[in-house]
Motif scaffolding. Structure first.
Motif, mmCIF file in Angstrom:
data_model
loop_
_atom_site.group_PDB
_atom_site.id
_atom_site.type_symbol
_atom_site.label_atom_id
_atom_site.label_comp_id
_atom_site.label_asym_id
_atom_site.label_seq_id
_atom_site.Cartn_x
_atom_site.Cartn_y
_atom_site.Cartn_z
ATOM 1 N N LEU A 36 0.835 -1.201 0.000
ATOM 2 C CA LEU A 36 0.000 0.000 0.000
ATOM 3 C C LEU A 36 0.869 1.250 0.000
ATOM 4 C CD1 LEU A 36 -2.703 -1.049 2.631
ATOM 5 C CD2 LEU A 36 -2.776 -1.295 0.134
ATOM 6 N N ALA A 37 0.968 1.902 -1.152
ATOM 7 C CA ALA A 37 1.788 3.108 -1.310
ATOM 8 C C ALA A 37 0.910 4.349 -1.308
ATOM 9 C CB ALA A 37 2.597 3.040 -2.595
ATOM 10 N N ILE A 38 1.499 5.479 -0.927
ATOM 11 C CA ILE A 38 0.764 6.742 -0.915
ATOM 12 C C ILE A 38 0.469 7.199 -2.336
ATOM 13 C CG2 ILE A 38 1.869 7.457 1.246
ATOM 14 C CD1 ILE A 38 3.529 9.451 -0.501
ATOM 15 N N ASP A 39 -0.478 8.108 -2.459
ATOM 16 C CA ASP A 39 -0.743 8.816 -3.712
ATOM 17 C C ASP A 39 0.083 10.100 -3.663
ATOM 18 O OD1 ASP A 39 -1.656 10.320 -5.825
ATOM 19 O OD2 ASP A 39 -3.785 9.980 -5.414
ATOM 20 N N ARG A 40 1.112 10.185 -4.489
ATOM 21 C CA ARG A 40 2.044 11.315 -4.416
ATOM 22 C C ARG A 40 1.399 12.642 -4.788
ATOM 23 N NH1 ARG A 40 7.449 10.639 -3.675
ATOM 24 N NH2 ARG A 40 8.021 8.501 -3.142
ATOM 25 N N THR A 41 0.267 12.585 -5.475
ATOM 26 C CA THR A 41 -0.422 13.846 -5.775
ATOM 27 C C THR A 41 -1.048 14.441 -4.520
ATOM 28 O OG1 THR A 41 -2.496 12.727 -6.344
ATOM 29 C CG2 THR A 41 -0.906 13.066 -8.122
ATOM 30 N N ASN A 42 -1.155 13.634 -3.457
ATOM 31 C CA ASN A 42 -1.703 14.122 -2.182
ATOM 32 C C ASN A 42 -0.617 14.580 -1.213
ATOM 33 O OD1 ASN A 42 -4.314 13.458 -3.000
ATOM 34 N ND2 ASN A 42 -4.250 11.430 -2.062
ATOM 35 N N TRP A 43 0.654 14.595 -1.653
ATOM 36 C CA TRP A 43 1.771 14.853 -0.735
ATOM 37 C C TRP A 43 1.620 16.220 -0.062
ATOM 38 C CZ3 TRP A 43 6.421 11.645 -0.544
ATOM 39 C CH2 TRP A 43 7.347 12.097 0.404
ATOM 40 N N ASN A 44 1.630 16.200 1.276
ATOM 41 C CA ASN A 44 1.529 17.421 2.069
ATOM 42 C C ASN A 44 2.402 17.238 3.312
ATOM 43 O OD1 ASN A 44 0.874 19.632 3.624
ATOM 44 N ND2 ASN A 44 -1.336 19.312 3.572
ATOM 45 N N TRP A 45 3.515 17.971 3.371
ATOM 46 C CA TRP A 45 4.425 17.827 4.496
ATOM 47 C C TRP A 45 3.737 18.129 5.832
ATOM 48 C CZ3 TRP A 45 8.595 15.099 4.479
ATOM 49 C CH2 TRP A 45 9.438 15.035 3.363
ATOM 50 N N ASP A 100 0.300 11.691 3.052
ATOM 51 C CA ASP A 100 -0.967 11.505 2.333
ATOM 52 C C ASP A 100 -2.046 11.156 3.347
ATOM 53 O OD1 ASP A 100 -3.087 10.790 0.730
ATOM 54 O OD2 ASP A 100 -2.118 9.012 -0.136
ATOM 55 N N ALA A 101 -2.896 12.115 3.680
ATOM 56 C CA ALA A 101 -3.926 11.890 4.692
ATOM 57 C C ALA A 101 -4.914 10.810 4.270
ATOM 58 C CB ALA A 101 -4.676 13.197 4.970
ATOM 59 N N ALA A 102 -5.095 10.639 2.963
ATOM 60 C CA ALA A 102 -6.118 9.721 2.473
ATOM 61 C C ALA A 102 -5.784 8.257 2.737
ATOM 62 C CB ALA A 102 -6.335 9.935 0.973
ATOM 63 N N ILE A 103 -4.518 7.932 2.957
ATOM 64 C CA ILE A 103 -4.145 6.522 3.118
ATOM 65 C C ILE A 103 -4.076 6.096 4.579
ATOM 66 C CG2 ILE A 103 -1.614 6.676 3.292
ATOM 67 C CD1 ILE A 103 -1.538 4.380 1.172
ATOM 68 N N VAL A 104 -4.175 7.031 5.507
ATOM 69 C CA VAL A 104 -3.964 6.731 6.922
ATOM 70 C C VAL A 104 -4.931 5.665 7.427
ATOM 71 C CG1 VAL A 104 -4.114 7.686 9.256
ATOM 72 C CG2 VAL A 104 -2.906 8.944 7.463
ATOM 73 N N ASP A 105 -6.213 5.787 7.138
ATOM 74 C CA ASP A 105 -7.197 4.808 7.607
ATOM 75 C C ASP A 105 -6.954 3.434 6.992
ATOM 76 O OD1 ASP A 105 -8.415 6.670 9.214
ATOM 77 O OD2 ASP A 105 -10.011 7.140 7.774
ATOM 78 N N ARG A 106 -6.556 3.388 5.731
ATOM 79 C CA ARG A 106 -6.259 2.104 5.077
ATOM 80 C C ARG A 106 -5.069 1.440 5.747
ATOM 81 N NH1 ARG A 106 -5.148 2.706 -0.979
ATOM 82 N NH2 ARG A 106 -5.209 0.420 -0.886
ATOM 83 N N TRP A 107 -4.035 2.228 6.037
ATOM 84 C CA TRP A 107 -2.866 1.673 6.727
ATOM 85 C C TRP A 107 -3.242 1.166 8.116
ATOM 86 C CZ3 TRP A 107 1.628 5.670 5.577
ATOM 87 C CH2 TRP A 107 2.148 5.410 4.285
ATOM 88 N N ALA A 108 -4.090 1.915 8.816
ATOM 89 C CA ALA A 108 -4.486 1.519 10.168
ATOM 90 C C ALA A 108 -5.217 0.176 10.145
ATOM 91 C CB ALA A 108 -5.369 2.592 10.787
#
Length: 361
Positions: A165-174, A186-194
């Motif tokens: 499960l890799a991040i979506d780089r278009t969502n990159w926000n430091w 990438d805030a969108a992947i946090v729940d999937r990773w959890a």
């Protein structure tokens, strides 16, 4: 055991074991008159500290650092480096050596048990001794000092992949990196990773990860041809981190998929009259020397070897056994590797900055 020191002019020596009374580092070669405080170092240690979420080991260590030498207060009370060795101490307060009693003679698959025994004829089986990720707290403390060496440089890291499960780089926000337990940009992947890690943890297993570290503001000219290449030392620094099995600079392995015209970073003259690159496949380094672009490096961390699922192995008596590791372990050790990677890149840059200054002024 030798080879506990990293660097040439900015030199970091770490010491101590996972279940010993304390761990620490000695930083030698730090220039004088640099403001430093325990609070400066503690901020980085707190990011690496275990037990901050259900996705990391539940070992409860405050990781409170003490500066024992190498600093002196000026007239205002501000601590400044003196140019002498800086000794750093971190006490171990939550060891549970009994968790390892059942496997003191067993070789855990994926661990350094067998190789340490083969090399030294003795090993510290309590939490793996020097082979434990506990040692990396010392590196993070030293890295906090290294961050202050090169003017204008900012080193930041992020977790970019867990398992498949890799991040979506278009969502990159430091700004998102500090808002979640994964150091994810990438805030969108946090729940999937959890959800994914919850499943891994409940099975008693583990998973690997990829970390990306970026250094911005690095001046052009750091590094040296052939045997002193900047990317060579970055790779060495990352590979020295426990459980790291691969390193990429810039496009890395992906460069093999590119054509020559795609891979070469074209240039034009920038507003300041200096060369300006139109891309950064090189990751900020050409010929082993920094270009002035951001340095971009990634490293892959293998799954934590200490898992509850039994695995086939042998013991010191030559018997075939099954090994299951009890205790408190990270289901994904790559999460806490983010501040460790930042520290190691900062140490390399500090060392090369001082080497460059010593050679060319």
């Amino acid at each position: 055991m030798s080879h506990n020191t990293f660097g040439h002019l900015f030199r970091v020596t770490t010491w101590g074991e996972s279940h010993g009374p304390s761990i620490g580092a000695v930083v030698d070669g730090c220039p004088p008159r640099i403001p430093i405080s325990e609070a400066d170092i503690q901020a980085d240690l707190d990011r690496r500290r275990p037990g901050q979420s259900r996705f990391t080991t539940q070992r409860r260590e405050p990781d409170a650092v003490k500066i024992l030498s190498g600093v002196f207060a000026d007239e205002s009370g501000q601590l400044l480096t003196t140019g002498t060795p800086i000794s750093l101490l971190i006490e171990n307060l939550d060891q549970r050596s009994k968790d390892y009693g059942e496997i003191r003679e067993s070789y855990r698959p994926g661990h350094a048990d067998m190789t340490y025994q083969a090399k030294y004829g003795i090993r510290d089986w309590r939490g793996s001794g020097r082979a434990s990720a506990r040692e990396t707290a010392s590196r993070v403390a030293a890295g906090a000092i290294a961050r202050k060496i090169v003017p204008g440089v900012r080193v930041r890291g992020a977790l970019v992949q867990i398992g498949a499960l890799a991040i979506d780089r278009t969502n990159w926000n430091w700004d998102e990196v500090g808002n979640n337990p994964f150091f994810s940009p990438d805030a969108a992947i946090v729940d999937r990773w959890a959800d994914y890690l919850d499943g891994i943890r409940k099975r008693g297993s583990s998973i690997g990860a990829v970390i990306e570290v970026v250094a911005e503001g690095v001046p052009a000219g750091l590094g040296a041809p052939i045997y002193g290449k900047l990317d060579q030392d970055i790779a060495s620094a990352f590979m020295s981190i426990n459980a790291v099995k691969g390193v990429e600079i810039g496009a890395g392995m992906g460069a093999a998929l590119l054509t020559g015209e795609e891979n070469a970073d074209e240039m034009r003259i920038g507003p300041d009259g200096e060369p300006a690159f139109l891309s950064n496949h090189a990751g900020g380094i050409l010929g082993g020397i920094s270009t002035g672009q951001p340095i971009v490096a990634r490293f892959a961390v293998k799954p934590t070897s200490s898992i509850l699922i039994p695995r086939k192995s042998v013991n010191q008596r030559g018997e075939e056994i099954d090994v299951s590791t009890k205790g408190r372990h990270d289901p994904c050790v790559g999460i806490r590797a983010v501040p460790i990677g930042e520290a190691m890149l900062a140490i390399v840059l500090a060392d090369h900055y001082l080497r460059h200054r010593g050679q060319v002024g």
